[in-house]
Write a protein that holds these residues in place. Structure first.
Motif, PDB file in Angstrom:
ATOM      1  N   GLU A  14       0.843  -1.191   0.000  1.00 24.34           N
ATOM      2  CA  GLU A  14       0.000   0.000   0.000  1.00 24.34           C
ATOM      3  C   GLU A  14       0.879   1.241   0.000  1.00 24.34           C
ATOM      4  O   GLU A  14       1.905   1.281   0.668  1.00 24.34           O
ATOM      5  N   LEU A  15       0.446   2.257  -0.690  1.00 30.39           N
ATOM      6  CA  LEU A  15       1.163   3.536  -0.731  1.00 30.39           C
ATOM      7  C   LEU A  15       1.355   4.090   0.680  1.00 30.39           C
ATOM      8  O   LEU A  15       2.361   4.735   0.980  1.00 30.39           O
ATOM      9  N   ARG A  16       0.410   3.803   1.540  1.00 29.51           N
ATOM     10  CA  ARG A  16       0.476   4.247   2.937  1.00 29.51           C
ATOM     11  C   ARG A  16       1.772   3.802   3.609  1.00 29.51           C
ATOM     12  O   ARG A  16       2.346   4.532   4.415  1.00 29.51           O
ATOM     13  N   HIS A  17       2.261   2.627   3.278  1.00 30.32           N
ATOM     14  CA  HIS A  17       3.448   2.086   3.936  1.00 30.32           C
ATOM     15  C   HIS A  17       4.693   2.929   3.717  1.00 30.32           C
ATOM     16  O   HIS A  17       5.571   2.961   4.575  1.00 30.32           O
ATOM     17  N   THR A  18       4.792   3.576   2.584  1.00 25.93           N
ATOM     18  CA  THR A  18       6.023   4.300   2.269  1.00 25.93           C
ATOM     19  C   THR A  18       5.859   5.810   2.127  1.00 25.93           C
ATOM     20  O   THR A  18       6.815   6.546   2.311  1.00 25.93           O
ATOM     21  N   HIS A  19       4.654   6.279   1.792  1.00 27.87           N
ATOM     22  CA  HIS A  19       4.503   7.685   1.433  1.00 27.87           C
ATOM     23  C   HIS A  19       3.593   8.506   2.333  1.00 27.87           C
ATOM     24  O   HIS A  19       3.336   9.670   2.052  1.00 27.87           O
ATOM     25  N   PHE A  20       3.093   7.906   3.409  1.00 29.76           N
ATOM     26  CA  PHE A  20       2.255   8.653   4.346  1.00 29.76           C
ATOM     27  C   PHE A  20       2.846   8.566   5.741  1.00 29.76           C
ATOM     28  O   PHE A  20       3.418   7.552   6.118  1.00 29.76           O
ATOM     29  N   PRO A  21       2.722   9.637   6.539  1.00 33.14           N
ATOM     30  CA  PRO A  21       3.329   9.631   7.872  1.00 33.14           C
ATOM     31  C   PRO A  21       2.701   8.629   8.819  1.00 33.14           C
ATOM     32  O   PRO A  21       1.480   8.532   8.912  1.00 33.14           O
ATOM     33  N   TYR A  22       3.561   7.920   9.496  1.00 31.53           N
ATOM     34  CA  TYR A  22       3.172   6.961  10.527  1.00 31.53           C
ATOM     35  C   TYR A  22       3.636   7.443  11.902  1.00 31.53           C
ATOM     36  O   TYR A  22       2.897   7.418  12.873  1.00 31.53           O
ATOM     37  N   CYS A  23       4.879   7.900  11.962  1.00 31.32           N
ATOM     38  CA  CYS A  23       5.482   8.297  13.232  1.00 31.32           C
ATOM     39  C   CYS A  23       6.276   9.585  13.043  1.00 31.32           C
ATOM     40  O   CYS A  23       6.879   9.805  11.996  1.00 31.32           O
ATOM     41  N   ILE A  24       6.243  10.412  14.065  1.00 32.92           N
ATOM     42  CA  ILE A  24       7.053  11.633  14.084  1.00 32.92           C
ATOM     43  C   ILE A  24       8.061  11.426  15.209  1.00 32.92           C
ATOM     44  O   ILE A  24       7.674  11.312  16.378  1.00 32.92           O
ATOM     45  N   GLN A  25       9.349  11.356  14.853  1.00 34.63           N
ATOM     46  CA  GLN A  25      10.383  11.023  15.830  1.00 34.63           C
ATOM     47  C   GLN A  25      11.298  12.210  16.089  1.00 34.63           C
ATOM     48  O   GLN A  25      11.871  12.778  15.163  1.00 34.63           O
ATOM     49  N   ARG A  26      11.435  12.570  17.377  1.00 37.88           N
ATOM     50  CA  ARG A  26      12.335  13.668  17.735  1.00 37.88           C
ATOM     51  C   ARG A  26      13.772  13.170  17.733  1.00 37.88           C
ATOM     52  O   ARG A  26      14.079  12.087  18.243  1.00 37.88           O
ATOM     53  N   GLN A  27      14.650  13.982  17.164  1.00 37.84           N
ATOM     54  CA  GLN A  27      16.068  13.665  17.098  1.00 37.84           C
ATOM     55  C   GLN A  27      16.810  14.390  18.222  1.00 37.84           C
ATOM     56  O   GLN A  27      16.273  15.279  18.870  1.00 37.84           O
ATOM     57  N   GLU A  28      18.066  14.032  18.437  1.00 40.49           N
ATOM     58  CA  GLU A  28      18.864  14.628  19.504  1.00 40.49           C
ATOM     59  C   GLU A  28      18.991  16.137  19.369  1.00 40.49           C
ATOM     60  O   GLU A  28      19.082  16.848  20.371  1.00 40.49           O
TER      61      GLU A  28
END
Length: 107
Positions: free
Chosen positions: A5-19
Motif C-alpha cells: 500500500e502507498l500508505r506504507h512508504t509515502h504517508f506519515p506513521y510516526c514523528i520522531q524527535r532527534q537529539e
C-alpha cells in the motif's frame, strides 16, 4: 518489507524527535517518507529533520492515535487502527493529518 500500500512508504506513521530537537517524519517502515528501502537509513545523512515551533505535549496527545503526550515519538496510527482498514480509522487519521498540516516550521 511493507510495500503493498502507498500508505506504507509515502504517508506519515510516526514523528520522531532527534537529539538536535528536529523531527523526522517516518513511514510505516520507520524510514523517512518516500524511502522504499530495507536497508538502514541514517537520518543525519539527508536534510529531512524539521523543527516544529508549536509542538507541545497537549498537541502531541491530539496527534497521537492513543492520545499520548510523548514528544519523542508520536504515532499517527497503530496496528490496531490501520487507516485503510475502516472508514472510522481513516477519518481519525485524516483528522490528525489536518492538525499536523497546520503546524509551522520553526526558524
Amino acid at each position: 518489507m511493507l510495500k503493498e500500500e502507498l500508505r506504507h512508504t509515502h504517508f506519515p506513521y510516526c514523528i520522531q524527535r532527534q537529539e538536535d530537537g528536529t523531527y523526522v517524519f517516518t513511514n510505516r517502515n520507520y524510514k523517512p517518507i518516500g524511502f522504499m528501502t530495507g536497508g538502514w537509513v541514517n537520518y543525519d545523512d539527508s536534510p529531512i529533520g524539521v523543527k516544529i515551533s508549536e509542538l507541545t505535549p497537549t498537541l502531541a496527545a491530539r496527534l497521537d492515535h492513543k492520545g499520548r503526550d510523548n514528544l519523542d515519538r508520536i504515532y499517527l496510527y497503530g496496528d490496531s487502527c490501520v487507516p485503510t482498514a475502516d472508514q472510522k480509522y481513516m477519518d481519525a487519521y485524516l483528522g490528525r493529518l489536518g492538525i499536523l498540516m497546520k503546524l509551522r516550521i520553526a526558524d
